[in-house]
Design a protein around this motif. Structure first.
Motif, PDB file in Angstrom:
ATOM      1  N   THR A  20       7.794 -15.727  -8.443  1.00 45.11           N
ATOM      2  CA  THR A  20       7.806 -14.569  -8.086  1.00 45.11           C
ATOM      3  C   THR A  20       7.580 -13.327  -9.256  1.00 45.11           C
ATOM      4  N   LEU A  21       8.260 -14.043 -10.422  1.00 49.78           N
ATOM      5  CA  LEU A  21       8.203 -13.254 -11.725  1.00 49.78           C
ATOM      6  C   LEU A  21       6.703 -13.078 -12.186  1.00 49.78           C
ATOM      7  N   ASP A  22       6.152 -14.530 -12.091  1.00 47.23           N
ATOM      8  CA  ASP A  22       4.682 -14.663 -12.531  1.00 47.23           C
ATOM      9  C   ASP A  22       3.742 -13.690 -11.737  1.00 47.23           C
ATOM     10  N   LEU A  23       3.898 -13.877 -10.247  1.00 46.65           N
ATOM     11  CA  LEU A  23       2.856 -13.286  -9.260  1.00 46.65           C
ATOM     12  C   LEU A  23       3.194 -11.660  -9.599  1.00 46.65           C
ATOM     13  N   CYS A  24       4.287 -11.377  -9.835  1.00 48.36           N
ATOM     14  CA  CYS A  24       4.436  -9.680  -9.902  1.00 48.36           C
ATOM     15  C   CYS A  24       3.850  -9.172 -11.198  1.00 48.36           C
ATOM     16  N   ASN A  25       3.668 -10.077 -12.124  1.00 58.61           N
ATOM     17  CA  ASN A  25       3.219  -9.642 -13.594  1.00 58.61           C
ATOM     18  C   ASN A  25       1.567  -9.960 -13.817  1.00 58.61           C
ATOM     19  N   ILE A  26       1.339 -11.063 -12.869  1.00 53.91           N
ATOM     20  CA  ILE A  26      -0.025 -11.411 -13.106  1.00 53.91           C
ATOM     21  C   ILE A  26      -1.287 -10.533 -13.152  1.00 53.91           C
ATOM     22  N   VAL A  27      -1.355  -9.590 -12.167  1.00 59.33           N
ATOM     23  CA  VAL A  27      -2.100  -8.573 -12.274  1.00 59.33           C
ATOM     24  C   VAL A  27      -1.748  -7.196 -12.185  1.00 59.33           C
ATOM     25  N   TYR A  28      -0.678  -7.154 -12.733  1.00 61.84           N
ATOM     26  CA  TYR A  28      -0.038  -5.795 -12.447  1.00 61.84           C
ATOM     27  C   TYR A  28      -0.682  -4.582 -12.806  1.00 61.84           C
ATOM     28  N   THR A  29      -1.387  -4.918 -14.252  1.00 60.76           N
ATOM     29  CA  THR A  29      -1.859  -3.714 -14.854  1.00 60.76           C
ATOM     30  C   THR A  29      -3.690  -3.472 -14.485  1.00 60.76           C
ATOM     31  N   ASP A  30      -3.911  -4.536 -13.597  1.00 64.49           N
ATOM     32  CA  ASP A  30      -5.115  -4.306 -13.052  1.00 64.49           C
ATOM     33  C   ASP A  30      -5.298  -3.291 -11.920  1.00 64.49           C
ATOM     34  N   THR A  31      -6.111  -2.232 -12.469  1.00 62.64           N
ATOM     35  CA  THR A  31      -6.294  -1.208 -11.700  1.00 62.64           C
ATOM     36  C   THR A  31      -7.237  -1.231 -10.379  1.00 62.64           C
ATOM     37  N   ASP A  32      -7.885  -2.355 -10.117  1.00 60.06           N
ATOM     38  CA  ASP A  32      -8.459  -2.540  -8.801  1.00 60.06           C
ATOM     39  C   ASP A  32      -7.790  -3.418  -7.761  1.00 60.06           C
ATOM     40  N   ILE A  33      -6.575  -3.737  -8.040  1.00 58.89           N
ATOM     41  CA  ILE A  33      -5.900  -4.840  -7.264  1.00 58.89           C
ATOM     42  C   ILE A  33      -4.368  -3.927  -7.016  1.00 58.89           C
ATOM     43  N   ILE A  34      -3.960  -4.083  -6.093  1.00 60.48           N
ATOM     44  CA  ILE A  34      -2.435  -3.734  -5.570  1.00 60.48           C
ATOM     45  C   ILE A  34      -1.726  -4.730  -5.501  1.00 60.48           C
ATOM     46  N   THR A  35      -0.520  -4.985  -6.073  1.00 56.72           N
ATOM     47  CA  THR A  35       0.418  -5.977  -6.063  1.00 56.72           C
ATOM     48  C   THR A  35       1.428  -5.597  -5.231  1.00 56.72           C
ATOM     49  N   GLN A  36       1.592  -6.255  -4.122  1.00 58.88           N
ATOM     50  CA  GLN A  36       2.679  -5.909  -3.015  1.00 58.88           C
ATOM     51  C   GLN A  36       3.739  -6.932  -2.664  1.00 58.88           C
ATOM     52  N   VAL A  37       4.930  -6.581  -2.463  1.00 53.70           N
ATOM     53  CA  VAL A  37       5.982  -7.628  -2.476  1.00 53.70           C
ATOM     54  C   VAL A  37       6.993  -7.021  -1.010  1.00 53.70           C
ATOM     55  N   TYR A  38       7.193  -8.159  -0.426  1.00 57.47           N
ATOM     56  CA  TYR A  38       8.180  -7.880   0.667  1.00 57.47           C
ATOM     57  C   TYR A  38       9.617  -8.787   0.282  1.00 57.47           C
ATOM     58  N   GLN A  39      10.604  -7.970   0.006  1.00 63.87           N
ATOM     59  CA  GLN A  39      11.915  -8.559  -0.279  1.00 63.87           C
ATOM     60  C   GLN A  39      12.928  -8.049   0.666  1.00 63.87           C
ATOM     61  N   ARG A  40      13.493  -8.941   1.645  1.00 61.96           N
ATOM     62  CA  ARG A  40      14.423  -8.524   2.701  1.00 61.96           C
ATOM     63  C   ARG A  40      13.623  -7.640   3.601  1.00 61.96           C
ATOM     64  N   ASN A  41      14.216  -6.401   3.727  1.00 58.95           N
ATOM     65  CA  ASN A  41      13.680  -5.233   4.434  1.00 58.95           C
ATOM     66  C   ASN A  41      12.933  -4.164   3.559  1.00 58.95           C
ATOM     67  N   ARG A  42      12.386  -4.683   2.384  1.00 54.62           N
ATOM     68  CA  ARG A  42      11.772  -3.725   1.435  1.00 54.62           C
ATOM     69  C   ARG A  42      10.456  -4.088   1.108  1.00 54.62           C
ATOM     70  N   TRP A  43       9.683  -2.971   1.027  1.00 61.29           N
ATOM     71  CA  TRP A  43       8.076  -3.180   0.532  1.00 61.29           C
ATOM     72  C   TRP A  43       7.990  -2.523  -0.904  1.00 61.29           C
ATOM     73  N   TYR A  44       7.339  -3.254  -1.898  1.00 61.59           N
ATOM     74  CA  TYR A  44       7.419  -2.651  -3.096  1.00 61.59           C
ATOM     75  C   TYR A  44       5.828  -2.723  -3.525  1.00 61.59           C
ATOM     76  N   ILE A  45       5.332  -1.671  -4.113  1.00 60.80           N
ATOM     77  CA  ILE A  45       3.706  -1.828  -4.522  1.00 60.80           C
ATOM     78  C   ILE A  45       3.712  -1.045  -5.757  1.00 60.80           C
ATOM     79  N   ASN A  46       2.890  -1.606  -6.679  1.00 55.99           N
ATOM     80  CA  ASN A  46       2.321  -0.778  -7.929  1.00 55.99           C
ATOM     81  C   ASN A  46       1.567   0.079  -8.065  1.00 55.99           C
ATOM     82  N   ASN A  47       0.644   0.245  -6.908  1.00 58.36           N
ATOM     83  CA  ASN A  47      -0.153   1.324  -6.824  1.00 58.36           C
ATOM     84  C   ASN A  47      -0.621   1.833  -5.545  1.00 58.36           C
ATOM     85  N   ASN A  48      -1.148   2.809  -4.917  1.00 59.21           N
ATOM     86  CA  ASN A  48      -1.433   3.116  -3.473  1.00 59.21           C
ATOM     87  C   ASN A  48      -2.765   3.856  -3.628  1.00 59.21           C
TER      88      ASN A  48
END
Length: 270
Positions: free
Chosen positions: A87-115
């Motif tokens: 998870t740590l690697d996946l969240c960081n792997i393209v985090y700074t790439d402005t052409d891709i949104i990194t999204q995460v499901y954790q329990r009942n929460r949804w996290y994104i790095n850009n919209n």
């Protein structure tokens, strides 16, 4: 008991407007008396639950591509999360790439790095409210799915290869649609969920019917007695499963039409 009917949602049971038609609902409600349905989706549990409630049926639910499986009484019967290091690697792997949104499901929460809408951001597909993914504050445990969306398909294909090269069997990596790359634990898939349900019910997978349209449906379609691919399905899926029957598209009530042809003759359920 006649059959266990497993169906994907997006691009399969749902039409292009992400709705279930009244005709599809009618057919499912006619068949639910003698058959068991399984809703198998990459969507979060809460979103699959909404579809099930709209259909007004009891069903098994395979959610987040198999990371969570629920029985007919809404009880969680299986869960498997990504390892924290993955998870740590996946969240960081393209985090700074402005052409891709990194999204995460954790329990009942949804996290994104850009919209950014140009990165295939589709908030209408979920009832969850997103939270900004802050890498410095984020707890990398108990994450059931990480996914990446973009309209730059080439970048996503390259990302898939990179993830598989690094993590191998620890992950299952599939495109649900060409612009959405989804990653779950290697012990998790829709096919694994169906196998679990098969053992729980004591019913052979040969008695299962499955419908799908995306690469994340491949193993599910491969292990059941009879499977069907939507006309609108990913071409890669069609090529990998050339002997699977192609049915009408999701905008033509393909699943419901097929179920009608199988189970209803002369207005009588068989």
């Amino acid at each position: 008991m006649n059959r266990i009917i497993a169906t994907d949602l997006d691009g399969t049971l749902l039409n292009s407007s992400n709705k279930i038609t009244e005709y599809t609902k009618k057919i499912i409600n006619l068949l639910i008396k003698n058959n068991i349905f399984v809703l198998a989706s990459g969507r979060h549990y809460l979103d699959v639950e909404k579809v099930r409630n709209f259909l007004n049926i009891k069903s098994f639910m395979i959610t987040s591509n198999g990371a969570r499986v629920y029985d007919l009484n809404n009880k969680l019967i299986f869960k498997n999360d990504l390892e924290e290091a993955v998870t740590l690697d996946l969240c960081n792997i393209v985090y700074t790439d402005t052409d891709i949104i990194t999204q995460v499901y954790q329990r009942n929460r949804w996290y994104i790095n850009n919209n950014k809408l140009e990165n295939n951001f589709c908030p209408s597909l979920t009832s969850l409210q997103y939270t900004y993914l802050d890498l410095k504050k984020f707890n990398y445990s108990k994450v059931n799915k990480v996914f990446f969306t973009s309209k730059n398909f080439q970048k996503l294909y390259e990302l898939k290869k990179k993830i598989m090269d690094v993590w191998g069997a620890k992950v299952n990596v599939h495109f649900s649609v060409p612009g959405c790359l989804e990653v779950v634990s290697g012990k998790t898939s829709k096919g694994h969920g169906l196998t679990l349900i098969s053992k729980l019910l004591g019913i052979s997978l040969n008695r299962f019917i499955a419908f799908g349209d995306g690469m994340n449906d491949r193993d599910m379609l491969s292990i059941v007695g009879k499977s069907y691919i939507m006309q609108n399905a990913d071409l890669h899926l069609k090529n990998l499963l050339p002997h699977v029957c192609i049915i009408k598209s999701n905008d033509e009530d393909g699943v419901a039409q097929c179920l009608h042809d199988i189970f209803i003759q002369n207005n009588k359920i068989i």
